[in-house]
Motif scaffolding. Sequence first.
Motif, PDB file in Angstrom:
ATOM      1  N   LEU A   1       3.255  16.209 -20.916  1.00 56.28           N
ATOM      2  CA  LEU A   1       3.389  16.719 -22.523  1.00 56.28           C
ATOM      3  C   LEU A   1       1.710  16.223 -22.781  1.00 56.28           C
ATOM      4  CD1 LEU A   1       6.696  17.270 -23.350  1.00 56.28           C
ATOM      5  CD2 LEU A   1       5.527  18.341 -21.767  1.00 56.28           C
ATOM      6  N   VAL A   2       1.008  15.445 -22.952  1.00 57.26           N
ATOM      7  CA  VAL A   2      -0.175  14.606 -23.291  1.00 57.26           C
ATOM      8  C   VAL A   2      -1.748  14.279 -22.817  1.00 57.26           C
ATOM      9  CG1 VAL A   2       1.471  13.254 -25.256  1.00 57.26           C
ATOM     10  CG2 VAL A   2       1.229  11.543 -22.427  1.00 57.26           C
ATOM     11  N   ALA A   3      -2.546  14.052 -22.984  1.00 57.10           N
ATOM     12  CA  ALA A   3      -3.266  12.974 -22.228  1.00 57.10           C
ATOM     13  C   ALA A   3      -4.110  11.764 -22.661  1.00 57.10           C
ATOM     14  CB  ALA A   3      -4.171  14.883 -22.230  1.00 57.10           C
ATOM     15  N   VAL A   4      -5.126  11.508 -21.703  1.00 57.06           N
ATOM     16  CA  VAL A   4      -5.578   9.861 -21.326  1.00 57.06           C
ATOM     17  C   VAL A   4      -6.445  10.790 -23.348  1.00 57.06           C
ATOM     18  CG1 VAL A   4      -7.180   9.094 -21.239  1.00 57.06           C
ATOM     19  CG2 VAL A   4      -5.508   9.900 -19.338  1.00 57.06           C
ATOM     20  N   GLY A   5      -6.330   9.633 -23.817  1.00 67.17           N
ATOM     21  CA  GLY A   5      -7.183   9.502 -25.583  1.00 67.17           C
ATOM     22  C   GLY A   5      -5.897  10.502 -26.463  1.00 67.17           C
ATOM     23  N   ASP A   6      -5.210  10.955 -25.668  1.00 69.99           N
ATOM     24  CA  ASP A   6      -3.778  11.327 -27.288  1.00 69.99           C
ATOM     25  C   ASP A   6      -3.700  10.690 -28.041  1.00 69.99           C
ATOM     26  OD1 ASP A   6      -4.895  14.039 -25.947  1.00 69.99           O
ATOM     27  OD2 ASP A   6      -2.807  14.548 -25.835  1.00 69.99           O
ATOM     28  N   VAL A   7      -2.915   9.914 -29.487  1.00 69.60           N
ATOM     29  CA  VAL A   7      -2.627   9.078 -30.310  1.00 69.60           C
ATOM     30  C   VAL A   7      -1.170  10.107 -30.966  1.00 69.60           C
ATOM     31  CG1 VAL A   7      -2.403   8.181 -32.567  1.00 69.60           C
ATOM     32  CG2 VAL A   7      -4.925   8.426 -31.152  1.00 69.60           C
ATOM     33  N   ILE A   8      -0.283   9.514 -30.214  1.00 75.83           N
ATOM     34  CA  ILE A   8       0.946   9.341 -30.140  1.00 75.83           C
ATOM     35  C   ILE A   8       1.980   8.892 -30.699  1.00 75.83           C
ATOM     36  CG2 ILE A   8       1.014   9.909 -27.766  1.00 75.83           C
ATOM     37  CD1 ILE A   8       2.124   7.750 -26.996  1.00 75.83           C
ATOM     38  N   GLU A   9       3.458   9.483 -31.121  1.00 74.80           N
ATOM     39  CA  GLU A   9       4.064   8.868 -32.520  1.00 74.80           C
ATOM     40  C   GLU A   9       5.482   8.458 -31.720  1.00 74.80           C
ATOM     41  OE1 GLU A   9       4.919  11.991 -34.986  1.00 74.80           O
ATOM     42  OE2 GLU A   9       2.569  11.366 -36.023  1.00 74.80           O
ATOM     43  N   LEU A  10       5.761   7.500 -32.025  1.00 80.92           N
ATOM     44  CA  LEU A  10       7.150   6.967 -31.706  1.00 80.92           C
ATOM     45  C   LEU A  10       7.853   7.977 -31.407  1.00 80.92           C
ATOM     46  CD1 LEU A  10       8.869   4.327 -30.580  1.00 80.92           C
ATOM     47  CD2 LEU A  10      10.177   4.574 -33.269  1.00 80.92           C
ATOM     48  N   ASN A  11       8.825   8.366 -30.455  1.00 76.73           N
ATOM     49  CA  ASN A  11       9.617   8.491 -29.449  1.00 76.73           C
ATOM     50  C   ASN A  11       8.843  10.405 -29.466  1.00 76.73           C
ATOM     51  OD1 ASN A  11      11.745   7.071 -29.781  1.00 76.73           O
ATOM     52  ND2 ASN A  11      12.542   7.416 -31.803  1.00 76.73           N
ATOM     53  N   GLN A  12       7.392  10.540 -29.368  1.00 75.82           N
ATOM     54  CA  GLN A  12       7.058  12.014 -29.674  1.00 75.82           C
ATOM     55  C   GLN A  12       7.432  12.029 -27.751  1.00 75.82           C
ATOM     56  OE1 GLN A  12       3.651  12.515 -30.618  1.00 75.82           O
ATOM     57  NE2 GLN A  12       2.653  13.687 -29.157  1.00 75.82           N
ATOM     58  N   PRO A  13       7.616  14.037 -27.401  1.00 72.06           N
ATOM     59  CA  PRO A  13       8.086  13.943 -26.570  1.00 72.06           C
ATOM     60  C   PRO A  13       6.477  14.145 -25.042  1.00 72.06           C
ATOM     61  CG  PRO A  13       8.752  14.951 -27.029  1.00 72.06           C
ATOM     62  CD  PRO A  13       8.644  14.309 -28.040  1.00 72.06           C
ATOM     63  N   ILE A  14       6.579  13.197 -24.041  1.00 70.05           N
ATOM     64  CA  ILE A  14       5.399  13.008 -23.565  1.00 70.05           C
ATOM     65  C   ILE A  14       5.092  13.251 -21.953  1.00 70.05           C
ATOM     66  CG2 ILE A  14       4.438  10.895 -24.739  1.00 70.05           C
ATOM     67  CD1 ILE A  14       5.951   8.989 -22.236  1.00 70.05           C
ATOM     68  N   VAL A  15       6.130  13.372 -21.550  1.00 67.78           N
ATOM     69  CA  VAL A  15       6.838  13.852 -20.278  1.00 67.78           C
ATOM     70  C   VAL A  15       7.235  14.791 -19.969  1.00 67.78           C
ATOM     71  CG1 VAL A  15       7.543  11.907 -19.107  1.00 67.78           C
ATOM     72  CG2 VAL A  15       6.252  13.227 -17.412  1.00 67.78           C
ATOM     73  N   GLU A  16       7.785  16.193 -18.718  1.00 68.72           N
ATOM     74  CA  GLU A  16       8.794  16.268 -18.726  1.00 68.72           C
ATOM     75  C   GLU A  16       9.555  16.363 -16.782  1.00 68.72           C
ATOM     76  OE1 GLU A  16      10.762  21.339 -18.371  1.00 68.72           O
ATOM     77  OE2 GLU A  16       8.628  20.882 -19.525  1.00 68.72           O
ATOM     78  N   VAL A  17      10.511  16.180 -17.056  1.00 66.95           N
ATOM     79  CA  VAL A  17      10.628  15.445 -16.250  1.00 66.95           C
ATOM     80  C   VAL A  17      11.883  15.924 -15.402  1.00 66.95           C
ATOM     81  CG1 VAL A  17      11.758  13.102 -14.173  1.00 66.95           C
ATOM     82  CG2 VAL A  17       9.904  12.954 -16.056  1.00 66.95           C
ATOM     83  N   GLU A  18      11.759  16.582 -13.580  1.00 70.99           N
ATOM     84  CA  GLU A  18      12.854  17.051 -13.237  1.00 70.99           C
ATOM     85  C   GLU A  18      14.037  16.277 -12.143  1.00 70.99           C
ATOM     86  OE1 GLU A  18      13.935  20.780 -10.866  1.00 70.99           O
ATOM     87  OE2 GLU A  18      12.704  19.610 -10.224  1.00 70.99           O
ATOM     88  N   THR A  19      15.215  15.794 -12.726  1.00 69.38           N
ATOM     89  CA  THR A  19      15.604  14.727 -12.157  1.00 69.38           C
ATOM     90  C   THR A  19      17.081  15.984 -11.038  1.00 69.38           C
ATOM     91  OG1 THR A  19      17.925  15.285 -13.502  1.00 69.38           O
ATOM     92  CG2 THR A  19      15.716  13.227 -13.448  1.00 69.38           C
ATOM     93  N   ALA A  20      17.407  15.208 -10.047  1.00 67.06           N
ATOM     94  CA  ALA A  20      18.312  16.254  -9.473  1.00 67.06           C
ATOM     95  C   ALA A  20      19.227  16.893  -9.515  1.00 67.06           C
ATOM     96  CB  ALA A  20      18.995  15.475  -7.625  1.00 67.06           C
ATOM     97  N   LYS A  21      19.702  16.949 -11.366  1.00 67.32           N
ATOM     98  CA  LYS A  21      20.644  17.717 -11.808  1.00 67.32           C
ATOM     99  C   LYS A  21      19.988  18.895 -13.151  1.00 67.32           C
ATOM    100  CE  LYS A  21      24.347  14.982 -11.597  1.00 67.32           C
ATOM    101  NZ  LYS A  21      25.701  13.844 -11.943  1.00 67.32           N
TER     102      LYS A  21
END
Length: 505
Positions: free
Chosen positions: A28-48
């Motif tokens: 959900l972000v790229a190299v060079g992006d300025v992000i905030e605390l608790n901002q979603p950065i990645v979507e991960v699929e677990t086994a559930k």
Amino acid sequence: MSAMSRIKEFNLPDLGEGLTEGEILKWLVAVGDVIELNQPIVEVETAKAAVEIPAKWAGRVQTIFHEEGTTVEVGSPIISIDTQPDAGPLEPASTTGQPDAALPTPSAAALAAVEVAPAEGAVEPGLIGGPAPGGRTAVLVGYGPRTTAAKRRPRKGAGPVAPAQSAPAQPTPPSAADHGVVMGDKPVHSSPNQAPQVHDRRNGAGAPGGGLVLAKPPVRKLARDLGVDLSMLTGSGPLGSITREDVQRAAAGATAEAAPAPVRTTVAPVFDASREQRIPVKGVRKLTAENMSASAFTAPHVTEFLTVDVTRAMKALDRLRVRPEWRDVRVSPLLLVAKAVLLAVRRHPMVNSTWAGDEIVVKDYVNLGIAAATERGLIVPNIKDAGRLTLRELADAMTALVQTAKAGRTSPADMSGGTLTITNVGVFGVDTGTPILPPGESAILAFGAVREMPWVHKGKVRPRQVTTLGLSFDHRIIDGELGSKFLRDIGAFLTDPEAALLAWT
């Protein structure tokens, strides 16, 4: 400030429920992006489920360590963040090694000392990056080079041709006596160089062309009984002897010559890899397969079926939908089925239990699972403590559960701890099924399609709304009587839900 103090590596966090890895679905972000605390950065699929992971620090994205589609173990770094991007350029970190450009170039003598494996021949054990036993160069896996040429067994048909051997003498043809063939009254004893010269004294018949007839006594008797002239037949037995089949074919008017065997053709199967699709088994589908296999071969399943007239239940839903307080609520037949299951559990609490080896754990709460088909596979989120909810609260909870599952946002916690499950196969136009128990549960109900069918109602055949229920249960906990009573009570509620609500609550 040093780079080491500014750059923070963010590891894949422990997502709970014993999960050890996750697949990166989308950054959900790229190299060079300025992000905030608790901002979603990645979507991960677990086994559930698929979950969004928030940033642990604010700052600028410095490095992304894994591409989308990569499976990462819990605790491995996935991204690095410069926590003070406004503090100026990063200072180079001190290292004990040398940069790649400063690495010494190997000398010619060192290169000459490296032994290269031959292009052909067997190899012997070695390890990556180090010398193998005996001073040989290490290789990737298996075996290292060997100085001696490999000795191979000559392949069939290859190599020099052996000197021709003299052809063995042809075996002596068996005599008529060896085959038990009788000519006249006695067996024929003939040498390889002398043709038999014994006349048939029984009927004096000769074979076509002036030869003698070869036939066993039972065959001759059969020919006499059927009126067949043996001298007119061509034998298909050993040494041209006449068999019972020859006589029977002649008697039936069939030719004595055997028909050629039909030619059998074999069509080779066609394999075209370009027309095949290979789907990796991972994530939700992998977990579902493991759970279903474990359950199917652990718990002894029994499935019972019940067909129910739900005409009154469908009319009750219509009356419920027009009430002002229910106009914005999704009302479906599944809502009444869920309520029926929860009320039936109160009457038969043993159904809501778990087999724990040396004991049965009966639970006073019902975490009601609703099987949901999603793009990532089948998942079964559950409504926690559903038995305490009112009908309106149950409807809201079911709506939220299904919408979250369809969007792929169900959390691992929502799919854990289920005690009893409903699978609505009726939405696919299926009458019912034999569902497999989710691990740790003792019962699961399949709810089939509601159809208008001819039904005997008050002594007359009328069109009625009918459905079929299928209940699978763990026979270690639930015997036939308990399972039948539980299914019967669910059917009774759906037959007349308003009357059941007044009687059971």
